[in-house]
Design a protein around this motif. Sequence first.
Motif, PDB file in Angstrom:
ATOM      1  N   PHE A  68       0.829  -1.208   0.000  1.00  0.00           N
ATOM      2  CA  PHE A  68       0.000   0.000   0.000  1.00  0.00           C
ATOM      3  C   PHE A  68       0.867   1.262   0.000  1.00  0.00           C
ATOM      4  CE2 PHE A  68      -2.284   3.237   2.640  1.00  0.00           C
ATOM      5  CZ  PHE A  68      -3.230   3.594   1.684  1.00  0.00           C
ATOM      6  N   SER A  69       1.903   1.290   0.825  1.00  0.00           N
ATOM      7  CA  SER A  69       2.786   2.455   0.912  1.00  0.00           C
ATOM      8  C   SER A  69       3.510   2.696  -0.412  1.00  0.00           C
ATOM      9  CB  SER A  69       3.807   2.271   2.038  1.00  0.00           C
ATOM     10  OG  SER A  69       3.165   2.147   3.289  1.00  0.00           O
ATOM     11  N   LEU A  70       3.978   1.633  -1.033  1.00  0.00           N
ATOM     12  CA  LEU A  70       4.662   1.771  -2.319  1.00  0.00           C
ATOM     13  C   LEU A  70       3.698   2.245  -3.396  1.00  0.00           C
ATOM     14  CD1 LEU A  70       7.228   1.404  -3.999  1.00  0.00           C
ATOM     15  CD2 LEU A  70       6.589  -1.012  -4.309  1.00  0.00           C
ATOM     16  N   TYR A  71       2.482   1.726  -3.357  1.00  0.00           N
ATOM     17  CA  TYR A  71       1.458   2.159  -4.313  1.00  0.00           C
ATOM     18  C   TYR A  71       1.247   3.666  -4.200  1.00  0.00           C
ATOM     19  CZ  TYR A  71      -2.994   2.524  -6.756  1.00  0.00           C
ATOM     20  OH  TYR A  71      -4.001   2.899  -7.634  1.00  0.00           O
ATOM     21  N   LEU A  72       1.081   4.164  -2.978  1.00  0.00           N
ATOM     22  CA  LEU A  72       0.872   5.604  -2.780  1.00  0.00           C
ATOM     23  C   LEU A  72       2.044   6.405  -3.328  1.00  0.00           C
ATOM     24  CD1 LEU A  72      -0.601   5.926   0.827  1.00  0.00           C
ATOM     25  CD2 LEU A  72      -1.795   6.216  -1.350  1.00  0.00           C
ATOM     26  N   LYS A  73       3.245   5.965  -3.018  1.00  0.00           N
ATOM     27  CA  LYS A  73       4.450   6.669  -3.467  1.00  0.00           C
ATOM     28  C   LYS A  73       4.486   6.785  -4.990  1.00  0.00           C
ATOM     29  CE  LYS A  73       9.493   6.219  -3.432  1.00  0.00           C
ATOM     30  NZ  LYS A  73      10.638   5.362  -2.983  1.00  0.00           N
ATOM     31  N   GLU A 101       0.135  -0.955 -15.004  1.00  0.00           N
ATOM     32  CA  GLU A 101       0.947  -1.211 -16.204  1.00  0.00           C
ATOM     33  C   GLU A 101       0.711  -0.126 -17.247  1.00  0.00           C
ATOM     34  OE1 GLU A 101       1.343  -6.088 -16.046  1.00  0.00           O
ATOM     35  OE2 GLU A 101      -0.321  -5.159 -17.120  1.00  0.00           O
ATOM     36  N   GLU A 102      -0.489   0.423 -17.229  1.00  0.00           N
ATOM     37  CA  GLU A 102      -0.824   1.512 -18.159  1.00  0.00           C
ATOM     38  C   GLU A 102      -0.352   2.867 -17.629  1.00  0.00           C
ATOM     39  OE1 GLU A 102      -4.840   4.074 -19.085  1.00  0.00           O
ATOM     40  OE2 GLU A 102      -5.073   1.905 -18.813  1.00  0.00           O
ATOM     41  N   LEU A 103      -0.573   3.129 -16.332  1.00  0.00           N
ATOM     42  CA  LEU A 103      -0.309   4.451 -15.762  1.00  0.00           C
ATOM     43  C   LEU A 103       1.128   4.620 -15.286  1.00  0.00           C
ATOM     44  CD1 LEU A 103      -3.579   4.720 -13.626  1.00  0.00           C
ATOM     45  CD2 LEU A 103      -3.125   5.887 -15.791  1.00  0.00           C
ATOM     46  N   ASN A 104       1.739   3.558 -14.803  1.00  0.00           N
ATOM     47  CA  ASN A 104       3.105   3.626 -14.266  1.00  0.00           C
ATOM     48  C   ASN A 104       3.951   2.474 -14.804  1.00  0.00           C
ATOM     49  OD1 ASN A 104       3.011   5.926 -12.388  1.00  0.00           O
ATOM     50  ND2 ASN A 104       1.518   4.697 -11.261  1.00  0.00           N
ATOM     51  N   PRO A 105       4.144   2.433 -16.116  1.00  0.00           N
ATOM     52  CA  PRO A 105       4.835   1.273 -16.709  1.00  0.00           C
ATOM     53  C   PRO A 105       6.293   1.124 -16.282  1.00  0.00           C
ATOM     54  CG  PRO A 105       4.540   3.024 -18.335  1.00  0.00           C
ATOM     55  CD  PRO A 105       3.743   3.416 -17.136  1.00  0.00           C
ATOM     56  N   THR A 106       6.905   2.197 -15.755  1.00  0.00           N
ATOM     57  CA  THR A 106       8.308   2.109 -15.339  1.00  0.00           C
ATOM     58  C   THR A 106       8.452   1.828 -13.838  1.00  0.00           C
ATOM     59  OG1 THR A 106       8.435   4.503 -14.978  1.00  0.00           O
ATOM     60  CG2 THR A 106       9.015   3.691 -17.177  1.00  0.00           C
ATOM     61  N   GLU A 140       9.308  -1.887  -9.265  1.00  0.00           N
ATOM     62  CA  GLU A 140       9.148  -2.487  -7.941  1.00  0.00           C
ATOM     63  C   GLU A 140       7.677  -2.683  -7.603  1.00  0.00           C
ATOM     64  OE1 GLU A 140      10.440  -1.837  -3.252  1.00  0.00           O
ATOM     65  OE2 GLU A 140      10.899  -0.285  -4.740  1.00  0.00           O
ATOM     66  N   LEU A 141       6.861  -1.678  -7.898  1.00  0.00           N
ATOM     67  CA  LEU A 141       5.429  -1.793  -7.625  1.00  0.00           C
ATOM     68  C   LEU A 141       4.816  -2.903  -8.449  1.00  0.00           C
ATOM     69  CD1 LEU A 141       2.747  -0.869  -6.405  1.00  0.00           C
ATOM     70  CD2 LEU A 141       2.592   0.840  -8.237  1.00  0.00           C
ATOM     71  N   LEU A 142       5.115  -2.937  -9.739  1.00  0.00           N
ATOM     72  CA  LEU A 142       4.536  -3.968 -10.603  1.00  0.00           C
ATOM     73  C   LEU A 142       4.979  -5.363 -10.170  1.00  0.00           C
ATOM     74  CD1 LEU A 142       4.885  -2.215 -14.087  1.00  0.00           C
ATOM     75  CD2 LEU A 142       2.813  -2.479 -12.713  1.00  0.00           C
ATOM     76  N   ASP A 143       6.250  -5.485  -9.767  1.00  0.00           N
ATOM     77  CA  ASP A 143       6.736  -6.785  -9.287  1.00  0.00           C
ATOM     78  C   ASP A 143       5.981  -7.221  -8.037  1.00  0.00           C
ATOM     79  OD1 ASP A 143       8.549  -6.999 -11.327  1.00  0.00           O
ATOM     80  OD2 ASP A 143      10.301  -6.425 -10.133  1.00  0.00           O
ATOM     81  N   ARG A 144       5.748  -6.264  -7.128  1.00  0.00           N
ATOM     82  CA  ARG A 144       5.045  -6.609  -5.892  1.00  0.00           C
ATOM     83  C   ARG A 144       3.593  -6.977  -6.166  1.00  0.00           C
ATOM     84  NH1 ARG A 144       7.052  -3.708  -0.405  1.00  0.00           N
ATOM     85  NH2 ARG A 144       9.277  -3.597  -0.884  1.00  0.00           N
ATOM     86  N   LEU A 145       2.970  -6.270  -7.072  1.00  0.00           N
ATOM     87  CA  LEU A 145       1.598  -6.607  -7.441  1.00  0.00           C
ATOM     88  C   LEU A 145       1.533  -8.005  -8.055  1.00  0.00           C
ATOM     89  CD1 LEU A 145       0.407  -3.188  -8.914  1.00  0.00           C
ATOM     90  CD2 LEU A 145      -0.571  -4.335  -6.914  1.00  0.00           C
ATOM     91  N   HIS A 146       2.464  -8.303  -8.946  1.00  0.00           N
ATOM     92  CA  HIS A 146       2.485  -9.631  -9.565  1.00  0.00           C
ATOM     93  C   HIS A 146       2.750 -10.714  -8.525  1.00  0.00           C
ATOM     94  CE1 HIS A 146       1.938  -8.629 -13.764  1.00  0.00           C
ATOM     95  NE2 HIS A 146       2.890  -7.718 -13.709  1.00  0.00           N
TER      96      HIS A 146
END
Length: 205
Positions: free
Chosen positions: A58-63, A120-125, A128-134
Amino acid sequence: TGVVPFVALLLLQRRPVAGRALLVTSSGCPGHSLCRSNVQEQTRRQVALLNATAQDLFSLYLKCQGEPFSSESDKLCNPSGVFFPAFRVNRTSEKEVMVAMYKLFAFLNASLGNITRDQEELNPTAKELLDRLHNTTKTTRGLISNLTCLLCKNYNIFQVDVSYGESSKGKSAFKKKQQGCQVLRKYVQVIAQAARVLLPHLSPP
């Protein structure tokens, strides 16, 4: 025999809907062949892992969403209006706990797919967030598989009524970000409660 790949189906939901997840392909449970020998311990570890990592996610998502989410999270991420499966069960009934857990994680898996697609659409770069979500999604899918096994093996339950959250498709970028942070904030609250209720039922005798 095996688990029906209904997880992929969940990601297609466009609005809050109710449905019935068919857990196995047959008209009943196939017996112990569905389960690994350490399924109970594996389930316990998965729930503990999700609980331990929820706040960091959650914290990483907000950041990664930037302003105003970083500074106004209490207001923008208030989950009071967000649908989440009710988790009111008789804590002494292992059957009720397992069914409630299945409903919760089926919903969460669909929601994580929705959030991941948006990010993936809004923050493709935001690797770390995408890895954690996956990784969280992968753990949740494994947990669903194990709960499927336990429901079949212990209670001969092979169908569960489930509800899935609202899709963010067609919404603005801001609304997509907001829906994600509302769901993840609620997730932090609910997974902590779920762990407190479920883990005693999965402890070694």
